[in-house]
Write a protein that holds these residues in place. Sequence first.
Motif, short mmCIF file in Angstrom:
data_model
loop_
_atom_site.label_atom_id
_atom_site.label_comp_id
_atom_site.label_asym_id
_atom_site.label_seq_id
_atom_site.Cartn_x
_atom_site.Cartn_y
_atom_site.Cartn_z
N ASP A 18 104.71 65.86 55.98
CA ASP A 18 103.33 65.43 56.15
C ASP A 18 103.40 64.23 57.24
O ASP A 18 103.89 63.00 56.92
CB ASP A 18 102.61 64.87 54.87
CG ASP A 18 101.49 64.13 54.97
OD1 ASP A 18 100.73 64.03 56.09
OD2 ASP A 18 101.26 63.49 54.04
N SER A 20 100.81 62.91 58.98
CA SER A 20 99.49 62.58 59.25
C SER A 20 99.33 60.96 59.61
O SER A 20 98.48 60.47 60.09
CB SER A 20 98.17 63.13 58.34
OG SER A 20 98.77 62.83 56.98
N ASP A 21 100.14 60.22 58.77
CA ASP A 21 100.09 58.87 58.83
C ASP A 21 101.01 58.22 60.08
O ASP A 21 101.31 57.12 60.07
CB ASP A 21 100.41 58.39 57.63
CG ASP A 21 101.76 58.77 57.02
OD1 ASP A 21 102.42 59.68 57.49
OD2 ASP A 21 102.28 57.99 56.10
N ILE A 22 101.97 59.15 60.91
CA ILE A 22 102.62 58.83 61.68
C ILE A 22 101.98 58.58 63.04
O ILE A 22 101.68 59.79 63.46
CB ILE A 22 103.72 59.43 61.87
CG1 ILE A 22 104.78 59.68 60.74
CG2 ILE A 22 104.79 59.00 63.04
CD1 ILE A 22 105.99 60.60 60.54
N GLN A 23 101.52 57.41 63.60
CA GLN A 23 100.65 57.48 64.65
C GLN A 23 101.40 57.28 65.99
O GLN A 23 100.84 57.69 66.93
CB GLN A 23 99.73 55.89 64.51
CG GLN A 23 98.86 56.16 63.41
CD GLN A 23 97.89 57.39 63.38
OE1 GLN A 23 97.40 57.82 64.25
NE2 GLN A 23 97.88 58.25 61.91
N GLU A 46 99.81 62.88 67.84
CA GLU A 46 98.54 62.51 67.39
C GLU A 46 98.74 63.24 65.89
O GLU A 46 97.55 63.88 65.59
CB GLU A 46 97.52 63.34 68.20
CG GLU A 46 97.62 62.80 69.74
CD GLU A 46 96.83 63.46 70.74
OE1 GLU A 46 96.51 64.73 70.31
OE2 GLU A 46 96.99 63.31 71.95
N GLY A 47 99.64 62.82 65.20
CA GLY A 47 99.59 63.43 63.69
C GLY A 47 99.97 64.70 63.33
O GLY A 47 99.46 64.96 62.34
N LYS A 100 113.45 57.07 62.14
CA LYS A 100 112.32 57.87 61.34
C LYS A 100 112.29 59.25 61.14
O LYS A 100 111.50 59.62 60.40
CB LYS A 100 111.30 57.53 62.66
CG LYS A 100 110.71 55.91 62.71
CD LYS A 100 109.69 55.74 63.58
CE LYS A 100 109.72 54.32 64.01
NZ LYS A 100 109.01 53.52 63.18
N ASP A 103 112.28 59.22 57.62
CA ASP A 103 111.09 59.10 56.78
C ASP A 103 110.30 60.45 56.96
O ASP A 103 109.40 60.93 55.89
CB ASP A 103 110.13 58.18 57.84
CG ASP A 103 110.42 56.97 57.57
OD1 ASP A 103 111.34 56.51 56.79
OD2 ASP A 103 110.33 55.88 58.37
N SER A 107 108.92 62.56 53.74
CA SER A 107 107.28 62.70 53.61
C SER A 107 107.29 64.39 53.17
O SER A 107 106.34 64.63 52.60
CB SER A 107 106.60 62.55 54.99
OG SER A 107 106.91 63.66 55.77
N ASN A 111 105.32 65.29 49.56
CA ASN A 111 104.22 66.45 49.82
C ASN A 111 104.69 67.68 48.80
O ASN A 111 103.42 68.22 48.37
CB ASN A 111 104.24 66.83 51.24
CG ASN A 111 102.77 67.43 51.57
OD1 ASN A 111 101.70 67.15 50.81
ND2 ASN A 111 102.85 68.25 52.66
#
Length: 114
Positions: A18, A20-23, A46-47, A100, A103, A107, A111
């Motif tokens: 997931d 989606s929260d990595i900008q 872009e997520g 990262k 991370d 994630s 998920n």
Amino acid sequence: MTYADMFSKVKGMLMDADVSDIQEHLAYQFNITGEAEGIFYAEVKEGKLYVEPYEYFDRDAMFTCSAETLFKIADGKADPILAVTLGKLKVEGNIDKALKLKDLINSKKKNSKK
């Protein structure tokens, strides 16, 4: 195991992440050594996560390891930092962005437990 088999398996493992929260933009190249030798990249943009069987020249970090090590890391069974310490994973490039990867893997585990 062939490169195509390895790539298909690892893409399936990574696509569960997931992001989606990595900008920020993250681009990793993976150089697989030994059996199933080859190159592929994973990019967060872009997520969204993209995993493709190509070299990525504008990468943030490059990881070199065997397919076996990569599977263990992608499955959450091996810690990437420990793998570097043990010499099973070589990292080049932006170390902050390379960290990262953990991370991204974590994630996926959160998920999949939902």
